[in-house]
Design an enzyme around this catalytic site. Structure first.
Site, mmCIF file in Angstrom:
data_model
loop_
_atom_site.group_PDB
_atom_site.id
_atom_site.type_symbol
_atom_site.label_atom_id
_atom_site.label_comp_id
_atom_site.label_asym_id
_atom_site.label_seq_id
_atom_site.Cartn_x
_atom_site.Cartn_y
_atom_site.Cartn_z
ATOM 1 N N ASP A 303 64.778 72.012 39.433
ATOM 2 C CA ASP A 303 65.563 71.729 38.232
ATOM 3 C C ASP A 303 65.551 72.919 37.275
ATOM 4 O OD1 ASP A 303 62.791 71.317 37.777
ATOM 5 O OD2 ASP A 303 63.258 70.246 35.927
ATOM 6 N N GLU A 304 66.543 72.977 36.436
ATOM 7 C CA GLU A 304 66.613 73.893 35.299
ATOM 8 C C GLU A 304 66.289 75.335 35.661
ATOM 9 O OE1 GLU A 304 65.640 70.834 31.654
ATOM 10 O OE2 GLU A 304 63.960 71.759 32.687
ATOM 11 N N ALA A 305 66.802 75.776 36.802
ATOM 12 C CA ALA A 305 66.609 77.174 37.218
ATOM 13 C C ALA A 305 67.696 78.040 36.577
ATOM 14 C CB ALA A 305 66.626 77.273 38.732
ATOM 15 N N ARG A 533 65.397 68.565 30.199
ATOM 16 C CA ARG A 533 64.905 69.125 31.463
ATOM 17 C C ARG A 533 66.079 69.418 32.367
ATOM 18 N NH1 ARG A 533 60.345 69.585 33.248
ATOM 19 N NH2 ARG A 533 61.110 69.444 35.363
#
Length: 533
Positions: A303-305, A533
């Protein structure tokens, strides 16, 4: 006396027997085809009742005629691998199941049918009476989870064990441990020792942080397994990796290690996709973790890269996912991994706040199963109201009814009900620092979400649930659980005994009684709310 239908989660089928009761006495024995479950039940009941409750092995033939019987035969075929059948007559209380897990879940139901005082650590007066009748029960979903973020704030082994005991009461079967993030790396990796000693040395707001040795992690896994809970470890990749990058300069694009991070921002870190050492690192980490994790899944985050270009993200995930399979595990990741190629059995965990998402749709089209954790329904780190002192609010305020009043089977219109593997309730720890904080954020929402995951939709109704939930409060008071007294719930009157550590929880961990929050028992100066997130 608690009616059979008043337990949480709601059973699939209840047939009360009017005028029939079973009473536990000093002469009651436990006859069990599972020594572990029989001993667990005895350990639960002995402190408050004062009864010896001897446990003896039985074959099931001839069938027991008195006392408590825990049998691995004769259950209704519909109970499956985790369900149970509970029969209560005047002389005999029988739990039947196909597996020890089913028997254990039946014991959790029996626990709730006994008075709340049974949770006390000292002898109470009783009587210990159970209503007569039959329950046939089974879970709706195979995956019923809770996640604990031990990275942003670190929680020691005893705290995690306490949380395991608390979630086991409500028939959850997965504990997802978020072991790594920007703020801390919490598991020893022999091939990369500075991950723990450097990357694990701090947390949000500063402080000592901490990490688990492999022996401690193995102990946690075994403790959970004894309660029929599987640990799913998460190594968040390729973003949320500042703790790793600070530990090893060679993992950075420029070869320079950044400072350790104690804030709450997200999306700023990334492993270097173009360096071969990155993949050596990831494979060694996953191999070592798989070797001490008996469960089927390794969670690879995803996630959230935001600092990883999309093409690089797909390249990275397509290199990394096969490492999981080679280690004998199945990939689980946040729903953004739907951008990458499908791998056998892959599960995507949906944390969005809308009923549609391009990455999720891509994953489902490729054959992925879906684990539901919509942030505006299941995130236990969200505030209950704008006046509760702990938690964030980016996904919205989540009172108990909001957490309860939705159907996992129809929540995502583009996802077939058969593709939904289950429900998980994540508890991120930006503002959560103590056991009391964990309990305040989880209770009463966690039991509400446990009912979504276990009970058939036809058995669920907010108006009846809130009454059943309110009755749980007296039990939590005895157990010393620090719960939020939601004004949406008609809470029962606490029993006239002092709160004490439950015999089924870790005795070395204490928790303040309900209401501690209102007495100023929590730290102030919480960090600012991070972006979603």
């Amino acid at each position: 006396m608690t009616p059979l239908q008043d337990v949480v989660p709601a059973p699939a089928s209840v047939q009360p027997a009017a005028g029939v009761t079973f009473t536990l006495t000093a002469g009651t024995g436990i006859q069990s085809q599972s020594a572990d479950v029989g001993n667990a039940l005895a350990a639960l009941l002995r402190p408050a009742t004062g009864f010896p409750l001897p446990v003896t092995a039985v074959t099931g033939t001839p069938a027991p005629t008195s006392g408590i019987a825990l049998l691995l035969s004769g259950a209704d075929a519909s109970v499956g691998a985790e369900g149970y059948q509970l029969d209560v007559t005047a002389s005999l209380l029988t739990i039947r199941a196909q597996t020890p897990a089913g028997l254990y879940h039946g014991v959790q139901t029996l626990r709730q049918l006994l008075p709340p005082a049974v949770e006390a650590g000292t002898v109470q007066s009783g009587p210990w009476t159970v209503a007569g009748g039959r329950i046939i029960d089974r879970p709706r979903y195979a995956y019923r989870g809770a996640m604990l973020d031990v990275s942003r704030h670190f929680f020691g082994v005893d705290v995690v064990k306490r949380y395991i005991d608390e979630i086991a009461q409500y028939k959850l079967n997965i504990l997802h441990l978020h072991l790594t993030d920007d703020q801390g790396w919490r598991i020893v990796v022999d091939a990369w020792p500075r991950l723990a000693t450097v990357g694990g040395s701090t947390q949000v707001g500063g402080g000592a942080g901490g990490y688990y040795t492999k022996a401690q992690y193995t102990d946690l896994v075994a403790y959970a397994a004894a309660r029929h809970i599987t640990v799913v470890p998460e190594i968040d990749l390729p973003g949320h990796t500042n703790a790793a990058l600070a530990s090893y300069a060679e993992l950075n694009r420029d070869g320079v290690a950044p400072a350790l991070y104690t804030g709450t921002d997200v999306g700023f870190s990334s492993l270097c996709v173009g360096k071969e050492v990155t993949y050596t690192f990831v494979q060694q980490v996953l191999d070592e973790l798989a070797a001490i994790t008996p469960g089927a899944y390794l969670h690879v985050g995803g996630d959230e890269a935001h600092s990883t270009p999309e093409a690089d993200y797909r390249t990275f995930m397509n290199r990394v996912q096969p490492f999981v399979g080679a280690a004998g595990k199945t990939v689980l990741g946040w729903h953004q991994i739907g951008q990458a190629d499908h791998t056998p059995g892959r599960v995507v965990q949906y944390w969005g706040t809308t009923p549609s998402d391009a990455d999720l749709s891509s994953a489902v089209a490729k054959g992925d199963k879906v684990l539901l954790s919509p942030a505006d329904k299941t995130y236990l780190d969200m505030q209950y109201t704008d006046s509760t002192p702990l938690g964030l609010s980016w996904a919205g305020l989540i009172e108990v009814q909001t957490a309860y009043d939705w159907d996992p089977g129809t929540y995502l219109p583009g996802v077939p009900a058969a593709s939904v593997l289950g429900v998980e309730a994540p508890l991120w720890s930006e503002t959560v620092r103590t056991l009391a904080d964990i309990e305040f954020m989880a209770f009463p929402r966690l039991p509400a979400l446990a009912e979504l995951a276990w009970s058939p939709q036809s058995a669920r109704n907010w108006d009846t649930f809130k009454v059943r939930l309110g009755a749980q409060g007296t039990r939590w008071t005895v157990q010393g659980i620090n719960y939020y007294r939601s004004p949406q719930v008609p809470w029962g009157t606490p029993p006239s005994i002092s709160p004490s550590t439950s015999p089924a929880t870790s005795p070395s961990v204490s928790s303040p009684p309900a209401g501690a929050l209102a007495k100023g028992g929590f730290e102030t100066g919480l960090p600012p709310a991070p972006p979603p997130r």
